[in-house]
Design a protein around this motif. Structure first.
Motif, PDB file in Angstrom:
ATOM      1  N   TYR A 106      61.897  17.583  24.924  1.00 34.80           N
ATOM      2  CA  TYR A 106      62.312  18.797  23.869  1.00 34.80           C
ATOM      3  C   TYR A 106      63.545  18.361  23.132  1.00 34.80           C
ATOM      4  CZ  TYR A 106      63.557  23.270  21.744  1.00 34.80           C
ATOM      5  OH  TYR A 106      63.125  24.297  21.493  1.00 34.80           O
ATOM      6  N   LYS A 107      64.056  18.173  22.219  1.00 32.55           N
ATOM      7  CA  LYS A 107      65.322  18.270  21.634  1.00 32.55           C
ATOM      8  C   LYS A 107      66.481  16.909  22.180  1.00 32.55           C
ATOM      9  CE  LYS A 107      65.546  22.562  19.592  1.00 32.55           C
ATOM     10  NZ  LYS A 107      65.720  24.133  19.052  1.00 32.55           N
ATOM     11  N   ASN A 108      65.797  16.350  23.183  1.00 37.46           N
ATOM     12  CA  ASN A 108      66.398  14.943  23.718  1.00 37.46           C
ATOM     13  C   ASN A 108      66.799  15.662  24.730  1.00 37.46           C
ATOM     14  OD1 ASN A 108      65.903  12.851  21.940  1.00 37.46           O
ATOM     15  ND2 ASN A 108      67.215  13.875  20.249  1.00 37.46           N
ATOM     16  N   LYS A 109      66.883  16.832  25.150  1.00 36.79           N
ATOM     17  CA  LYS A 109      67.445  17.737  26.328  1.00 36.79           C
ATOM     18  C   LYS A 109      66.359  17.843  27.539  1.00 36.79           C
ATOM     19  CE  LYS A 109      71.783  17.367  26.000  1.00 36.79           C
ATOM     20  NZ  LYS A 109      72.334  18.838  25.650  1.00 36.79           N
ATOM     21  N   GLY A 110      65.288  18.229  26.672  1.00 39.52           N
ATOM     22  CA  GLY A 110      64.183  19.085  28.078  1.00 39.52           C
ATOM     23  C   GLY A 110      62.977  17.676  28.125  1.00 39.52           C
ATOM     24  N   LYS A 171      68.114  28.391  33.048  1.00 42.94           N
ATOM     25  CA  LYS A 171      66.617  27.640  32.763  1.00 42.94           C
ATOM     26  C   LYS A 171      65.568  28.213  32.043  1.00 42.94           C
ATOM     27  CE  LYS A 171      67.464  22.979  33.271  1.00 42.94           C
ATOM     28  NZ  LYS A 171      67.166  21.309  33.687  1.00 42.94           N
ATOM     29  N   LEU A 172      64.604  27.656  31.068  1.00 40.56           N
ATOM     30  CA  LEU A 172      63.169  27.865  31.017  1.00 40.56           C
ATOM     31  C   LEU A 172      62.632  26.271  31.085  1.00 40.56           C
ATOM     32  CD1 LEU A 172      61.467  29.883  30.111  1.00 40.56           C
ATOM     33  CD2 LEU A 172      62.091  29.271  28.296  1.00 40.56           C
ATOM     34  N   ALA A 173      61.147  26.980  32.174  1.00 36.17           N
ATOM     35  CA  ALA A 173      60.696  25.819  32.514  1.00 36.17           C
ATOM     36  C   ALA A 173      58.625  26.387  32.410  1.00 36.17           C
ATOM     37  CB  ALA A 173      60.345  25.770  33.694  1.00 36.17           C
ATOM     38  N   TYR A 174      58.500  25.378  31.693  1.00 40.59           N
ATOM     39  CA  TYR A 174      56.759  26.311  31.545  1.00 40.59           C
ATOM     40  C   TYR A 174      56.128  24.805  32.275  1.00 40.59           C
ATOM     41  CZ  TYR A 174      52.047  26.707  29.830  1.00 40.59           C
ATOM     42  OH  TYR A 174      50.673  26.837  30.081  1.00 40.59           O
ATOM     43  N   MET A 175      55.239  25.616  33.419  1.00 42.42           N
ATOM     44  CA  MET A 175      54.759  24.909  34.614  1.00 42.42           C
ATOM     45  C   MET A 175      53.369  25.062  34.325  1.00 42.42           C
ATOM     46  SD  MET A 175      56.856  23.574  36.331  1.00 42.42           S
ATOM     47  CE  MET A 175      55.989  22.744  37.288  1.00 42.42           C
ATOM     48  N   SER A 176      52.397  24.386  34.891  1.00 45.90           N
ATOM     49  CA  SER A 176      50.962  23.727  34.432  1.00 45.90           C
ATOM     50  C   SER A 176      50.776  23.493  36.424  1.00 45.90           C
ATOM     51  CB  SER A 176      50.104  23.617  33.310  1.00 45.90           C
ATOM     52  OG  SER A 176      49.147  23.095  33.199  1.00 45.90           O
ATOM     53  N   GLN A 177      49.098  23.583  35.812  1.00 47.51           N
ATOM     54  CA  GLN A 177      49.189  22.967  37.508  1.00 47.51           C
ATOM     55  C   GLN A 177      47.978  21.470  37.023  1.00 47.51           C
ATOM     56  OE1 GLN A 177      49.835  22.761  40.776  1.00 47.51           O
ATOM     57  NE2 GLN A 177      48.624  21.583  42.007  1.00 47.51           N
ATOM     58  N   PHE A 178      47.960  20.115  37.970  1.00 48.28           N
ATOM     59  CA  PHE A 178      47.201  19.676  37.030  1.00 48.28           C
ATOM     60  C   PHE A 178      46.390  19.147  38.662  1.00 48.28           C
ATOM     61  CE2 PHE A 178      45.701  14.712  37.126  1.00 48.28           C
ATOM     62  CZ  PHE A 178      45.054  14.822  36.271  1.00 48.28           C
ATOM     63  N   THR A 179      45.496  20.304  38.625  1.00 47.53           N
ATOM     64  CA  THR A 179      43.895  19.663  40.328  1.00 47.53           C
ATOM     65  C   THR A 179      43.774  18.368  41.050  1.00 47.53           C
ATOM     66  OG1 THR A 179      43.944  22.243  39.675  1.00 47.53           O
ATOM     67  CG2 THR A 179      42.694  20.925  41.535  1.00 47.53           C
ATOM     68  N   PRO A 180      43.597  17.572  39.713  1.00 41.65           N
ATOM     69  CA  PRO A 180      43.625  16.205  40.737  1.00 41.65           C
ATOM     70  C   PRO A 180      44.581  15.381  41.275  1.00 41.65           C
ATOM     71  CG  PRO A 180      42.658  16.802  38.811  1.00 41.65           C
ATOM     72  CD  PRO A 180      43.177  17.231  39.031  1.00 41.65           C
ATOM     73  N   TRP A 181      45.120  15.793  41.050  1.00 41.08           N
ATOM     74  CA  TRP A 181      46.947  14.504  41.919  1.00 41.08           C
ATOM     75  C   TRP A 181      47.225  16.411  43.234  1.00 41.08           C
ATOM     76  CZ3 TRP A 181      48.900  10.753  37.747  1.00 41.08           C
ATOM     77  CH2 TRP A 181      47.424  10.094  37.122  1.00 41.08           C
ATOM     78  N   ASN A 182      47.138  17.309  42.564  1.00 46.19           N
ATOM     79  CA  ASN A 182      47.724  18.335  43.131  1.00 46.19           C
ATOM     80  C   ASN A 182      48.686  18.289  43.020  1.00 46.19           C
ATOM     81  OD1 ASN A 182      48.142  20.939  44.734  1.00 46.19           O
ATOM     82  ND2 ASN A 182      47.998  19.055  47.087  1.00 46.19           N
ATOM     83  N   TRP A 183      49.440  18.297  41.348  1.00 43.71           N
ATOM     84  CA  TRP A 183      50.946  17.983  40.791  1.00 43.71           C
ATOM     85  C   TRP A 183      51.132  19.685  40.095  1.00 43.71           C
ATOM     86  CZ3 TRP A 183      52.425  13.029  37.498  1.00 43.71           C
ATOM     87  CH2 TRP A 183      52.301  11.523  39.182  1.00 43.71           C
ATOM     88  N   SER A 184      52.453  19.652  39.625  1.00 45.59           N
ATOM     89  CA  SER A 184      52.895  21.028  39.328  1.00 45.59           C
ATOM     90  C   SER A 184      53.686  20.297  38.361  1.00 45.59           C
ATOM     91  CB  SER A 184      53.348  22.003  40.430  1.00 45.59           C
ATOM     92  OG  SER A 184      52.137  22.936  41.500  1.00 45.59           O
ATOM     93  N   ILE A 185      53.065  20.574  36.825  1.00 43.69           N
ATOM     94  CA  ILE A 185      53.657  19.748  36.100  1.00 43.69           C
ATOM     95  C   ILE A 185      54.422  20.655  35.152  1.00 43.69           C
ATOM     96  CG2 ILE A 185      51.300  19.640  34.782  1.00 43.69           C
ATOM     97  CD1 ILE A 185      53.234  16.426  33.978  1.00 43.69           C
ATOM     98  N   GLY A 186      55.994  19.964  34.668  1.00 36.16           N
ATOM     99  CA  GLY A 186      55.951  21.122  33.653  1.00 36.16           C
ATOM    100  C   GLY A 186      57.405  20.514  32.780  1.00 36.16           C
ATOM    101  N   VAL A 189      64.565  23.325  29.934  1.00 36.21           N
ATOM    102  CA  VAL A 189      65.335  23.704  29.151  1.00 36.21           C
ATOM    103  C   VAL A 189      66.119  24.352  28.891  1.00 36.21           C
ATOM    104  CG1 VAL A 189      65.812  23.519  26.870  1.00 36.21           C
ATOM    105  CG2 VAL A 189      63.352  22.311  27.816  1.00 36.21           C
ATOM    106  N   PHE A 190      67.556  24.457  29.226  1.00 36.15           N
ATOM    107  CA  PHE A 190      68.462  24.902  29.271  1.00 36.15           C
ATOM    108  C   PHE A 190      68.184  26.173  27.688  1.00 36.15           C
ATOM    109  CE2 PHE A 190      70.808  21.804  31.971  1.00 36.15           C
ATOM    110  CZ  PHE A 190      70.630  23.285  32.264  1.00 36.15           C
TER     111      PHE A 190
END
Length: 442
Positions: A106-110, A171-186, A189-190
């Motif tokens: 995201y905009k070379n920063k996120g 800072k603001l983050a959007y997080m989502s859970q990838f259950t098969p690998w048990n990762w919280s990915i997101g 960005v400031f």
């Protein structure tokens, strides 16, 4: 003139100050409102972009997980490819990833991040994989947000240090859970990255507001200086009138309120000059009339003295007349008594005549003589009787005249006074008429 126009107490200066304040307030209000609205819109758009990036990353992970389930890749291989897809190629030194080359940025920063259930780094362009920091507060918030059910709860805000400036920012983050690998990915960005372009817009708004203020001042100065000059001319003219200079003003007349004020002031000054001239003429006439009135007053005073003397003379004459009437009344009383005596003598003569008639029988001669004497006596008696009757009538007339004179004597004072006053009034009127004729030149 310009110094007076820009004096702090002048209307022109106050109006210009009001226009500056109004322009700045209006521009500031409009600019601030627009800035806040645009900021809110950009933040919402940025949040939507973060969600889309994370959704794309989730789709990539799904594809890799399918390959794992198909035994095309091992889990470790799939996770390593996921890090390259999500964080970009590795650096030449083998440490970290070139996230600027990633398709999920995201905009070379996120950049994208992923944390395991133990808060270890699974995807990160800088941090080592599998490392768990001492302070996991932010990661705990992000993992909790990824596991949340509500859509808004997937957005997590926290403080983080900006590596470029060393400043801690939101800072603001959007997080989502990838259950098969048990990762919280997101992706984090400031927040100021969402509306970074607005800072330049803020500068533009300030410059535009200042330009509009200057332009408004220029337009107002060009439009109002004539009106202000006219107001100053009206003020100067009013001061001249207050100082006694009643020259007719010739201020510029226009259709607006100030022009109508000048028109009214021109009319007022002309009417005031005419009024003052009329007052001066009236004052002169009043002075002349006062002089004439003073002369008339002196003549009236002299006439009043003459009237007083005349009334005194009339009163004295009336008293003398009353005294003479009393004497006449006494004489008339005596005269009446004389008439009574004459009447008695007439009766005696008649008796003697009767005796003479009786004696006439005694002798013809004596009778003839007596007859002649008697006839003469009768004629004389008749003349006397007629004279007595006339005298009685005149005495009665004199008595009536005496009563009338007494009534007249009672009213003489009032009539004399009225006559004297009327004479004095007529004399004053005649003198006033003569003075008026002399004044008018008749």
């Amino acid at each position: 003139m310009k110094r007076k126009m820009f004096a702090s107490r002048s209307v022109f200066f106050q109006l210009m100050s009001a226009i500056i304040v109004i322009t700045i307030l209006t521009g500031g209000l409009v600019g601030t409102t627009g800035y806040l609205l645009a900021k809110h819109v950009l933040i919402d758009a940025g949040k939507a972009d973060l969600k889309h990036i994370v959704s794309g990353a989730m789709a990539t992970l799904e594809q890799l997980n399918d390959r794992v389930e198909k035994k095309e890749l091992t889990l470790e291989q799939a996770q390593e490819q996921a890090r390259i897809y999500l964080s970009g190629p590795k650096n030449d030194n083998g440490k970290g990833y070139q996230f600027q080359k990633s398709d999920f940025i995201y905009k070379n920063k996120g950049y994208l991040v992923a944390y395991g259930a133990d808060y270890s780094s699974q995807v990160h362009p800088v941090n080592d994989i599998g490392v768990i920091p001492d302070n996991t507060t932010n990661r705990e918030k992000m993992v909790a947000g990824a596991k949340s059910e509500g859509e808004d709860a997937h957005y997590v805000t926290y403080l983080d240090k900006d590596d470029a400036t060393g400043e801690e920012k939101q800072k603001l983050a959007y997080m989502s859970q990838f259950t098969p690998w048990n990762w919280s990915i997101g992706i984090a960005v400031f927040q100021d990255e969402f509306y970074k372009e607005l800072e330049q817009m803020k500068l533009y708004i300030m410059l535009i507001t200042a330009g509009v203020a200057l332009l408004s001042l220029g337009v107002f100065y060009l439009a109002a200086r004539g009106k202000v000059r006219l107001l100053k001319q009206v003020t100067a003219a009013s001061k001249e009138i207050a100082a006694g200079n009643l020259e007719r003003t010739s201020l510029k007349e226009t259709t607006d309120e100030i022009g109508q004020l000048a028109k009214g002031f021109n009319h007022m000054s002309g009417e005031l000059r005419t009024l003052v001239s009329g007052l001066q003429e009236t004052s002169s006439q009043l002075v002349e009339s006062a002089t004439d009135l003073s002369a008339i007053s002196e003549e009236t005073s002299a006439s009043s003295e003459e009237i007083g003397r005349a009334i005194g003379d009339i009163s004295t004459g009336t008293l003398h007349q009353a005294s003479d009437l009393d004497v006449a009344n006494q004489q008339m009383t005596q005269f009446n008594q004389s008439i009574e005596n004459v009447k008695e003598q007439s009766d005696q003569i008649k008796r003697i005549s009767d005796q003479s008639n009786q004696s006439s029988q005694q002798g013809q001669q004596i009778v003839q003589q007596l007859k002649q004497s008697n006839e003469q006596s009768i004629q004389a008696s008749q003349g006397i009787r007629a004279g007595i009757e006339q005298l009685s009538t005149k005495v009665q007339d004199i008595s009536k005249i005496t009563d009338t004179i007494e009534n007249i004597s009672n009213e003489t004072n009032l009539l004399a006074l009225n006559a004297s006053i009327e004479a004095a009034r007529q004399e004053s009127t005649a003198r006033a008429s003569r003075l008026w004729r002399v004044k008018c030149g008749i």
